[in-house]
Write an enzyme that holds these catalytic residues in place. Structure first.
Site, short mmCIF file in Angstrom:
data_model
loop_
_atom_site.label_atom_id
_atom_site.label_comp_id
_atom_site.label_asym_id
_atom_site.label_seq_id
_atom_site.Cartn_x
_atom_site.Cartn_y
_atom_site.Cartn_z
N SER A 442 -8.12 -55.49 14.45
CA SER A 442 -10.04 -56.49 14.59
C SER A 442 -9.51 -55.85 16.34
CB SER A 442 -9.80 -57.16 13.75
OG SER A 442 -11.28 -57.24 14.24
N PRO A 443 -10.72 -56.49 17.21
CA PRO A 443 -10.75 -56.62 18.28
C PRO A 443 -10.42 -57.80 18.53
CG PRO A 443 -12.63 -55.60 18.14
CD PRO A 443 -12.58 -55.30 16.73
N GLN A 520 -13.51 -51.03 22.19
CA GLN A 520 -14.70 -52.53 21.61
C GLN A 520 -15.47 -52.50 23.52
OE1 GLN A 520 -14.84 -56.41 20.97
NE2 GLN A 520 -16.03 -55.85 18.83
N TYR A 601 -23.57 -62.14 21.52
CA TYR A 601 -23.39 -61.82 22.48
C TYR A 601 -24.54 -61.31 23.54
CZ TYR A 601 -18.84 -63.27 21.73
OH TYR A 601 -17.48 -64.49 22.17
N ARG A 649 -20.45 -52.92 15.16
CA ARG A 649 -20.05 -54.17 15.20
C ARG A 649 -21.61 -55.05 15.20
NH1 ARG A 649 -15.43 -58.29 15.58
NH2 ARG A 649 -14.00 -56.91 13.50
N ARG A 743 -6.14 -61.95 12.88
CA ARG A 743 -5.30 -63.00 12.65
C ARG A 743 -4.40 -62.90 12.20
NH1 ARG A 743 -8.99 -67.65 10.46
NH2 ARG A 743 -9.66 -65.77 9.47
C1 LIG Z 1 -8.40 -64.69 19.11
C2 LIG Z 1 -9.60 -64.04 18.15
C3 LIG Z 1 -10.22 -62.95 19.58
C4 LIG Z 1 -11.30 -61.70 18.57
N1 LIG Z 1 -12.11 -61.99 19.45
C5 LIG Z 1 -13.13 -61.35 19.28
C6 LIG Z 1 -13.64 -60.37 20.04
O1 LIG Z 1 -13.61 -59.57 21.82
N2 LIG Z 1 -14.21 -59.43 19.76
C7 LIG Z 1 -14.93 -59.40 18.07
O2 LIG Z 1 -15.81 -58.34 17.45
N3 LIG Z 1 -14.20 -60.27 17.38
C8 LIG Z 1 -13.34 -60.72 18.28
N4 LIG Z 1 -12.48 -61.48 17.54
C9 LIG Z 1 -12.73 -61.61 15.44
C10 LIG Z 1 -11.68 -61.09 14.97
O3 LIG Z 1 -12.09 -59.37 15.42
C11 LIG Z 1 -12.13 -60.99 13.62
O4 LIG Z 1 -13.77 -60.14 13.24
C12 LIG Z 1 -12.18 -61.89 12.89
O5 LIG Z 1 -11.32 -62.71 13.20
C13 LIG Z 1 -11.83 -62.55 11.24
O6 LIG Z 1 -10.58 -61.36 11.03
P1 LIG Z 1 -9.37 -62.65 10.58
O7 LIG Z 1 -9.48 -62.49 9.27
O8 LIG Z 1 -8.89 -60.82 9.88
O9 LIG Z 1 -9.15 -62.86 11.77
C14 LIG Z 1 -11.67 -62.21 17.81
C15 LIG Z 1 -11.11 -63.60 16.77
C16 LIG Z 1 -9.71 -64.16 17.12
C17 LIG Z 1 -9.02 -64.68 16.18
#
Ligand SMILES: Cc1cc2nc3c(=O)[nH]c(=O)nc-3n(C[C@H](O)[C@H](O)[C@H](O)COP(=O)(O)O)c2cc1C
Ligand SMILES: Cc1cc2nc3c(=O)[nH]c(=O)nc-3n(C[C@H](O)[C@H](O)[C@H](O)COP(=O)(O)OP(=O)(O)OC[C@H]3O[C@@H](n4cnc5c(N)ncnc54)[C@H](O)[C@@H]3O)c2cc1C
Length: 786
Positions: A442-443, A520, A601, A649, A743
């Site tokens: 994921s981004p 992204q 955003y 997204r 994560r």
């Molecule tokens: C450190 C970090 C940075 C993130 N940066 C972005 C981002 O740049 N763009 C985005 O769409 N989501 C971002 N997210 C959200 C993740 O893509 C994801 O949607 C969210 O962490 C839930 O997934 P998970 O439960 O697997 O962590 C970020 C998450 C984390 C933990």
């Protein structure tokens, strides 16, 4: 102790007999409005586990039930002319009447006083009682009397159902689905003795009304169901024993399920302690068949706590308040867990007609139905019926392979006898992109670029995750101009140096792994000019802040800068930035582009009514709010190579009153689909700082599910997906096409390879350089699992 149970259903009777057995000196009366050995309803089911529990508490009762019950393992689906059966599900079915008769006899044998044909008006009618058990069912009068204390939360659900029986005997738990001109009906069918089967028919309110059933009396309702399910009934009749219903009253036989939950379970009325038990305090939908189980387990728990006091020499009246507090504390957790699972299962049956019946092929429909409560996972299905699951995996893998170009299929054989890959490890195509498996990194913002240029950190970061087995990797939100950044450390794509630095990373991923690489693109809007993620996130910089723009001039939080409301000229300029970044992304070799329209955003700030208060053509109804984001989308679509897909997204829920909900997300997904979006990445929240999200395992997957199956566009599920089992469940059930994992990929770059090893999945290739590591890892895992 003097105990009175108001209501002689499973809860009241079982508690009475357990307590009498615990101490024959207790004086216990059960007051029941019905006649002895007389009851409404057909069969109830509970699990093998409940039976075991009952054995420990009163072997006589459990033995009697065991003699009378029907046990079966199979679930059978009848859908669109197909019959699909899977085993290993372990149910016990017994007639409600039979069950009550066993409990009544046992009560009598132990010396419990049973008073029938007596309506208990109030707990105050039993002033000599130390303990009054309000086991008076779903419409509990006692609960209503003390509503201010118990604070019941009662939700009436939209589906209508009728509880019937039939003499046609079915040898499995059957689910029958029939389409009418007005919509779908389903029947839940289970045998409960040698002569009779329970037959519950269910349909949404609008289908029920359109079918004229609101005007039908019991007899007419039965005739309707007999006609609808004629081929399954094979000439047998449907029967009603609902004597409590007025046979002539129209529509009355069809009821809505009521989910009951109470904040407080007990009360002292000045003379007696009153405590709720069974359906009076909580209900569980029949889709999970656990109302009787909960009632019996309530009785067991309260008895267990009295026994504990008894053994400590303190089983008298003075122990009651402490015991009741412990009873609520212990039971409400278990009940909530079961109610949540029951809620998922119930919702599945509420939406099945509009979301799954016409969308999923029968094989996948069966899988979706079996996993409806989300308590039964992919690997759990394997334990229940390995052969069925393997057959399904083979079916799924064959279809997945048919969906990808022949070149991508090369080497993937599904020879008979060879274990098929599980759904997580099947390929997937969108336009000219084919990913080797369903796992997406994921981004994730890394805040480690200088002047927006990704560097060696990013090369190693993405390189490691590409070698780690994920099928598709997304960059972090890559910003389309310097002032589009969230922080000074954010990566960008507004100049050629950035393009070249990204190209080095994309080339590495393509050259050294089977993974594909996506970018992204985004603009921070009002959430820009803030500190790095590990500093004071979302707070403005100490110095060097740049001005912000947003849909409306509303700051993100108290300390945030106030953004300027965007003008049309700003829109044109920023659209141009997105287009320029898109062209550079194409040149850098990215395989897919994701437009970041989530998390508050810039583009998201237009979509949400909480952040968009504009009075012009770009504010107001959802079509207006989406107008400029759709313009951006169309502009980048025109600039992006036609064979490469674009993802969008979305924040599918703002988690705040007045904000977007899943209904809005469906509308937005429709608009982006019409504009040419290939896939929707279904995230949620982070739009307003005051949000109140509800987290949990796979908590955003319902959005992906709904959008995929109601809008008819592929989706990415994301959010607390952290095991192969989750990915398999989501993909296999058709709730999404890809799973993004964030994560867990920070904790483990080789998350996909490691998860594959944990479920014994051989279909995934490790980098050849690492093969000796693979064999040791797998051997060690096997040892640990053994
Ligand atoms: C450190 C970090 C940075 C993130 N940066 C972005 C981002 O740049 N763009 C985005 O769409 N989501 C971002 N997210 C959200 C993740 O893509 C994801 O949607 C969210 O962490 C839930 O997934 P998970 O439960 O697997 O962590 C970020 C998450 C984390 C933990
Ligand atoms: C269609 C349907 C299918 C179901 N299927 C299942 C299933 O498969 N498995 C399962 O486990 N559960 C099932 N249930 C739920 C199950 O019936 C209940 O959860 C269970 O019976 C709860 O037991 P209880 O003792 O709390 O309440 P009840 O069984 O409702 O008993 C309450 C008793 O109190 C009596 N009463 C009420 N008020 C008074 C009063 N004022 N004075 C005297 N007596 C009074 C009533 O006559 C009744 O006998 C189903 C329910 C429905 C509606």
């Amino acid at each position: 102790m003097r105990i009175v149970c108001i209501g002689g259903g499973p809860a009241g009777l079982y508690f009475a007999l357990l307590m009498k057995k615990l101490d024959p000196a207790h004086r216990i009366t059960v007051v029941e409005r019905n006649r002895p050995y007389d009851t409404f309803g057909w069969g109830v089911v509970f699990s093998d586990a409940t039976m075991e529990n009952m054995h420990q508490w009163d072997a006589e009762t459990a033995d009697a039930i065991e003699v009378a019950f029907n046990h079966w393992d199979d679930i059978e689906l009848h859908f669109k002319g197909r019959r699909i059966r899977s085993g290993g599900h372990g149910f016990v079915g017994i007639g409600r009447k039979k069950l009550l008769n066993i409990l009544q006899r046992r009560c009598e044998a132990l010396g419990v006083e049973l008073v029938f044909e007596t309506e208990a008006d109030s707990d105050a009618d039993y002033p000599d009682a130390d303990l009054v058990i309000a086991s008076d069912g779903i419409n509990s009068r006692i609960r209503q009397k003390y509503a201010a204390v118990f604070q019941p939360d009662i939700v009436a659900r939209p589906n209508r159902f009728i509880w019937l029986g039939t003499t046609r005997l079915f040898d499995a738990f059957n689910f029958l689905f029939e389409r009418t001109e007005h919509g779908w009906f389903q029947a839940h069918v289970y045998k409960f003795d040698d002569r009779t089967t329970t037959f519950i028919v269910e349909t949404p309110e609008d289908v029920w009304k359109a079918s004229g059933l609101d005007q039908a009396n019991v007899e007419q309702s039965i005739e309707f169901c007999e006609r609808l399910f004629a081929q399954h009934l094979q000439g047998h009749k449907l029967l009603s024993n609902a004597r409590h219903l007025d046979p002539l009253k129209r529509g009355s036989a069809w009821i809505n399920f009521q989910r009951v939950r109470c904040r407080q379970w007990h009360h002292f009325n000045g003379r007696s302690h009153v405590v709720l038990m069974g359906d009076a305090v909580h209900t569980a939908h029949f889709a999970i068949g656990s109302g009787t189980k909960l009632a019996l387990e309530d009785a067991i728990e309260l008895t267990r706590l009295f026994k504990q006091e008894h053994e400590a020499g303190a089983g008298g009246v003075e122990a009651i308040p402490g015991v009741l507090a412990k009873y609520q504390a212990a039971r409400e957790v278990d009940v909530l867990r079961l109610q949540n699972a029951a809620w998922n299962a119930m919702e599945w049956f509420e939406v099945v007609g509009t979301r799954y019946c016409d969308q999923l092929p029968p094989e996948q429909f069966m899988y979706s139905m079996l996993t409806r409560s989300q308590r039964i996972s992919h690997e759990n299905l394997r334990l229940r019926d390995a052969a069925w699951l393997e057959g399904y995996e083979r079916w799924f893998a064959e279809r997945a392979l048919q969906g990808v170009p022949a070149a991508a299929r090369a080497g993937s054989t599904l020879a008979p006898g060879v274990k098929p890959p599980s759904p997580m490890f099947t390929p997937y195509s969108l336009r000219g992109l084919t990913v080797p498996n369903r796992v997406v990194v994921s981004p994730m913002a890394m805040y480690s670029a200088q002047d927006g240029v990704p560097n060696d950190f990013h090369l190693v970061h993405f390189g490691a995750r590409a070698l780690g087995g994920a099928g598709l990797l997304y960059t972090e939100m890559t910003c389309v101009s310097p002032d589009a950044r969230i922080t000074p450390g954010c990566a960008g794509l507004w100049n050629d140096a950035q393009r070249d630095a990204w190209k080095r990373i994309v080339d590495f991923v393509h050259g050294h792994s089977g993974a594909r690489m996506g970018i992204q693109l985004g603009h921070a809007g009002r959430k820009g000019s803030t500190q790095l993620g590990w500093q004071r996130a979302d707070e403005p910089l100490d110095e060097g802040n740049w001005p912000l723009v947003s849909a409306s001039a509303i700051p993100y939080s108290q300390n945030s800068q106030v953004p300027r409301e965007m003008t049309r000229a700003d829109m044109d300029r920023i659209t141009g930035d997105f287009v320029a970044a898109t062209r550079r992304a194409a040149d850098a070799g990215f395989d897919i582009l994701e437009l970041h329209c989530a998390h508050g955003y810039l583009l998201s700030s237009f979509l949400s009514p909480l952040t968009n208060r504009r009075g012009d053509a770009y504010g107001g109804v959802v079509e207006n709010r989406a107008r400029w984001p759709l313009e951006v989308f169309s502009a980048i679509r025109a600039a992006w190579p036609p064979e490469r897909p674009i993802s969008v997204r979305l924040s599918c829920h703002d988690w705040f009153a007045g904000g977007n909900t899943a209904d809005d997300a469906v509308a937005l997904a429709r608009l982006f689909k019409a504009a040419g979006a290939d896939i929707i990445d279904c995230s949620s929240g982070q739009v307003v700082a005051e949000q109140k999200p509800v987290y949990g395992r796979m908590y955003q997957t319902p959005f992906a599910d709904r959008i995929r199956n109601e809008v008819g566009i592929p989706t990415v599920a994301v959010g607390a997906i952290f095991e192969a089992d989750h990915v398999n469940m989501v993909i296999a059930a058709g709730r999404a096409d890809l799973c993004a994992v964030a994560r867990p990929h920070l904790a483990d770059p080789a998350w996909t390879l490691h998860e594959a090893a944990k479920i014994g999945q051989e279909a995934i290739a490790w980098p050849v350089q690492y093969l000796s590591g693979r064999s040791q890892y797998e051997t060690n895992l096997k040892r640990a699992q053994a």
